[in-house]
Design an enzyme around this catalytic site. Structure first.
Site, PDB file in Angstrom:
ATOM      1  N   ASN A  10       0.857  -1.189   0.000  1.00 45.19           N
ATOM      2  CA  ASN A  10       0.000   0.000   0.000  1.00 45.19           C
ATOM      3  C   ASN A  10       0.893   1.238   0.000  1.00 45.19           C
ATOM      4  O   ASN A  10       1.423   1.613   1.035  1.00 45.19           O
ATOM      5  CB  ASN A  10      -0.911  -0.034   1.236  1.00 45.19           C
ATOM      6  CG  ASN A  10      -1.771   1.211   1.353  1.00 45.19           C
ATOM      7  OD1 ASN A  10      -1.798   2.049   0.448  1.00 45.19           O
ATOM      8  ND2 ASN A  10      -2.475   1.335   2.472  1.00 45.19           N
ATOM      9  N   LYS A  12       0.090   4.213  -0.342  1.00 46.85           N
ATOM     10  CA  LYS A  12      -0.589   5.404   0.206  1.00 46.85           C
ATOM     11  C   LYS A  12      -0.373   6.586  -0.754  1.00 46.85           C
ATOM     12  O   LYS A  12      -0.265   6.376  -1.967  1.00 46.85           O
ATOM     13  CB  LYS A  12      -0.125   5.671   1.637  1.00 46.85           C
ATOM     14  CG  LYS A  12      -0.285   4.417   2.512  1.00 46.85           C
ATOM     15  CD  LYS A  12      -0.154   4.645   3.983  1.00 46.85           C
ATOM     16  CE  LYS A  12      -0.322   3.308   4.709  1.00 46.85           C
ATOM     17  NZ  LYS A  12      -0.265   3.442   6.168  1.00 46.85           N
ATOM     18  N   HIS A  95      -9.658   0.994   5.049  1.00 47.69           N
ATOM     19  CA  HIS A  95      -8.358   1.258   5.676  1.00 47.69           C
ATOM     20  C   HIS A  95      -8.546   2.272   6.800  1.00 47.69           C
ATOM     21  O   HIS A  95      -9.379   3.176   6.695  1.00 47.69           O
ATOM     22  CB  HIS A  95      -7.363   1.789   4.638  1.00 47.69           C
ATOM     23  CG  HIS A  95      -5.962   1.835   5.164  1.00 47.69           C
ATOM     24  ND1 HIS A  95      -5.517   2.848   5.974  1.00 47.69           N
ATOM     25  CD2 HIS A  95      -4.933   0.961   5.045  1.00 47.69           C
ATOM     26  CE1 HIS A  95      -4.265   2.605   6.319  1.00 47.69           C
ATOM     27  NE2 HIS A  95      -3.882   1.463   5.764  1.00 47.69           N
ATOM     28  N   GLU A  97      -6.966   4.783   7.628  1.00 47.54           N
ATOM     29  CA  GLU A  97      -6.841   6.198   7.237  1.00 47.54           C
ATOM     30  C   GLU A  97      -8.112   6.687   6.564  1.00 47.54           C
ATOM     31  O   GLU A  97      -8.488   7.855   6.707  1.00 47.54           O
ATOM     32  CB  GLU A  97      -5.591   6.373   6.359  1.00 47.54           C
ATOM     33  CG  GLU A  97      -4.315   6.265   7.201  1.00 47.54           C
ATOM     34  CD  GLU A  97      -3.137   5.619   6.504  1.00 47.54           C
ATOM     35  OE1 GLU A  97      -3.092   5.590   5.269  1.00 47.54           O
ATOM     36  OE2 GLU A  97      -2.239   5.114   7.230  1.00 47.54           O
ATOM     37  N   GLU A 164      -5.022  -4.613  10.956  1.00 48.42           N
ATOM     38  CA  GLU A 164      -4.043  -3.538  11.109  1.00 48.42           C
ATOM     39  C   GLU A 164      -4.374  -2.732  12.366  1.00 48.42           C
ATOM     40  O   GLU A 164      -5.243  -1.853  12.313  1.00 48.42           O
ATOM     41  CB  GLU A 164      -4.083  -2.599   9.897  1.00 48.42           C
ATOM     42  CG  GLU A 164      -3.763  -3.281   8.592  1.00 48.42           C
ATOM     43  CD  GLU A 164      -3.241  -2.285   7.549  1.00 48.42           C
ATOM     44  OE1 GLU A 164      -2.092  -2.464   7.123  1.00 48.42           O
ATOM     45  OE2 GLU A 164      -3.952  -1.340   7.199  1.00 48.42           O
ATOM     46  N   GLY A 170       2.533   2.929  10.630  1.00 43.96           N
ATOM     47  CA  GLY A 170       3.431   4.059  10.396  1.00 43.96           C
ATOM     48  C   GLY A 170       4.165   4.550  11.637  1.00 43.96           C
ATOM     49  O   GLY A 170       4.745   5.628  11.627  1.00 43.96           O
ATOM     50  N   SER A 210       3.626  -1.435  10.453  1.00 41.01           N
ATOM     51  CA  SER A 210       5.076  -1.380  10.640  1.00 41.01           C
ATOM     52  C   SER A 210       5.769  -2.700  10.306  1.00 41.01           C
ATOM     53  O   SER A 210       6.745  -3.086  10.963  1.00 41.01           O
ATOM     54  CB  SER A 210       5.417  -0.917  12.066  1.00 41.01           C
ATOM     55  OG  SER A 210       4.956   0.405  12.284  1.00 41.01           O
ATOM     56  N   GLY A 231       2.891  -0.870   4.340  1.00 38.49           N
ATOM     57  CA  GLY A 231       2.848   0.533   3.954  1.00 38.49           C
ATOM     58  C   GLY A 231       4.233   1.043   3.598  1.00 38.49           C
ATOM     59  O   GLY A 231       4.737   0.836   2.496  1.00 38.49           O
ATOM     60  N   GLY A 232       4.894   1.686   4.554  1.00 33.52           N
ATOM     61  CA  GLY A 232       6.184   2.342   4.312  1.00 33.52           C
ATOM     62  C   GLY A 232       7.200   1.473   3.601  1.00 33.52           C
ATOM     63  O   GLY A 232       7.855   1.923   2.641  1.00 33.52           O
TER      64      GLY A 232
HETATM   65  P1  13P Z   1       3.035   0.842   7.613  1.00 34.74           P
HETATM   66  O1  13P Z   1       3.584  -0.436   7.082  1.00 34.74           O
HETATM   67  O2  13P Z   1       3.689   2.062   7.055  1.00 34.74           O
HETATM   68  O3  13P Z   1       2.929   0.829   9.098  1.00 34.74           O
HETATM   69  O4  13P Z   1       1.510   0.938   7.068  1.00 34.74           O
HETATM   70  C1  13P Z   1       0.676  -0.148   7.232  1.00 34.74           C
HETATM   71  C2  13P Z   1      -0.564   0.097   6.463  1.00 34.74           C
HETATM   72  O5  13P Z   1      -1.360   0.942   6.798  1.00 34.74           O
HETATM   73  C3  13P Z   1      -0.783  -0.721   5.261  1.00 34.74           C
HETATM   74  O6  13P Z   1      -2.076  -0.562   4.784  1.00 34.74           O
END
Ligand code: 13P
Length: 250
Positions: A10, A12, A95, A97, A164, A170, A210, A231-232
Site C-alpha cells: 500500500n 498510500k 483502511h 486512514e 491492522e 506508520g 510497521s 505501507g512504508g
Molecule cells: P506501515 O507499514 O507504514 O505501518 O503501514 C501499514 C498500512 O497501513 C498498510 O495498509
C-alpha cells in the site's frame, strides 16, 4: 488446509510518476514468477494505469487503495469499482486512514466491499483497533466485521482481511507476532461464527502495521497470518522484495 498468502504493498499517497514507474519496474524485475504468495501492488490512483500496463503478463497484481460505492455519477474526484475492473484486481476497503482521517463510516465501508465484489474484484477489508480501544479489541473487531459484512449471506473466497492495529501503522511500533497471531485467530473464529467454519478456515487474513524486512519472519510463520499489508516498506523495492520472499518461503 493450506492458504496461499497475499502480500499487499500500500503505497498510500506517495511517489511521483517517475518514482512510481521506477518502483513498478524494479518490483517486476525482482518478483515476477515468485510462487508461494500472491503479491498486490497498490499505487496511488493516478498511477493505476501505468501499473496495469507495466505489470501486465506478470504474476504481480494491481490493487487500488480505495473506491466509491456507486458505479457512476456526480461524485467529483471519486472512481468506481466497474472503472477499476480491467485495471486493478484488488481493492483495499475500510483502511484506518479512510475511517479515521476521512471519516468513512462502516456503512460506507460495507457499501464499498459489496461494490468491489459485484464488480468481480477482490476486496481487502482492513480492520483494527485504535490505541485507546486496546482493552476492548474483541468488541471493536466484532463490530467492524459485523458492519463490514452486513448484507452478505456467505463469505466469498475473494475476500481478504487485513488486521491492522491503528497504533502500529506508520509508527514503528509493530504488534508482536504472538499478539498479531492471537488477533488473526480471533478474527477467524468470528468469521466462523458469522458465516461458517470452512469459509473462515479458507479466508486469508493479513497482518499490517510497521511490517519490515526485519520483522516479517515473525508474522509469516504464524498459523493464522496469511501474508501482510505493507505501507512504508512497500516503497522500497529491496525491502518489499525481501518481505514477499519471506512470506513465500514460510
Ligand atoms: P506501515 O507499514 O507504514 O505501518 O503501514 C501499514 C498500512 O497501513 C498498510 O495498509
Amino acid at each position: 488446509m493450506a492458504r496461499l498468502p497475499v502480500v499487499g504493498g500500500n503505497w498510500k499517497m506517495n511517489t511521483n510518476r517517475a518514482e512510481a514507474r521506477a518502483l513498478l519496474s524494479a518490483l517486476r524485475a525482482d518478483l515476477d514468477g515468485l510462487t508461494g504468495t500472491q503479491v498486490a501492488i497498490c499505487p496511488p490512483a493516478p498511477w493505476l494505469g501505468d501499473a496495469a500496463d507495466m505489470l501486465a503478463g506478470s504474476t504481480l497484481d494491481v490493487g487500488a487503495q480505495d473506491v466509491h460505492w456507486e458505479a457512476k455519477g456526480a461524485f467529483t474526484g471519486a472512481y468506481s469499482a466497474p472503472m477499476l475492473a480491467g485495471v486493478a484486481s484488488w481493492v483495499i476497503v475500510g483502511h484506518s486512514e479512510r475511517r479515521h482521517v476521512f471519516g468513512e463510516t462502516s456503512e460506507q465501508t460495507n457499501a464499498k466491499l459489496r461494490a468491489v465484489l459485484a464488480a468481480g474484484l477482490r476486496p481487502i477489508l482492513a480492520v483494527g483497533e485504535r490505541r485507546e480501544e486496546t482493552d476492548r479489541v474483541s468488541d471493536i473487531l466484532h463490530t467492524q466485521l459485523t458492519e463490514g459484512f452486513a448484507g452478505l449471506d456467505r463469505l466469498p473466497a475473494e475476500v481478504v482481511i487485513a488486521y491492522e492495529p491503528v497504533w502500529a501503522i506508520g509508527t514503528g511500533l509493530a504488534a508482536t507476532p504472538e499478539d498479531a497471531q492471537a488477533r488473526c485467530a480471533l478474527i477467524r473464529s468470528m468469521l466462523a461464527e458469522r458465516f461458517d467454519a470452512p469459509s473462515a478456515e479458507a479466508c486469508r487474513i493479513q497482518y499490517g502495521g510497521s511490517v519490515t524486512a526485519q520483522n516479517i519472519d515473525g508474522y509469516a510463520k504464524q498459523p493464522d497470518i496469511d501474508g501482510a499489508l505493507v505501507g512504508g516498506a512497500s516503497l522500497d523495492a529491496v525491502a518489499f522484495g525481501a518481505i514477499c520472499r519471506a512470506v513465500a518461503a514460510a
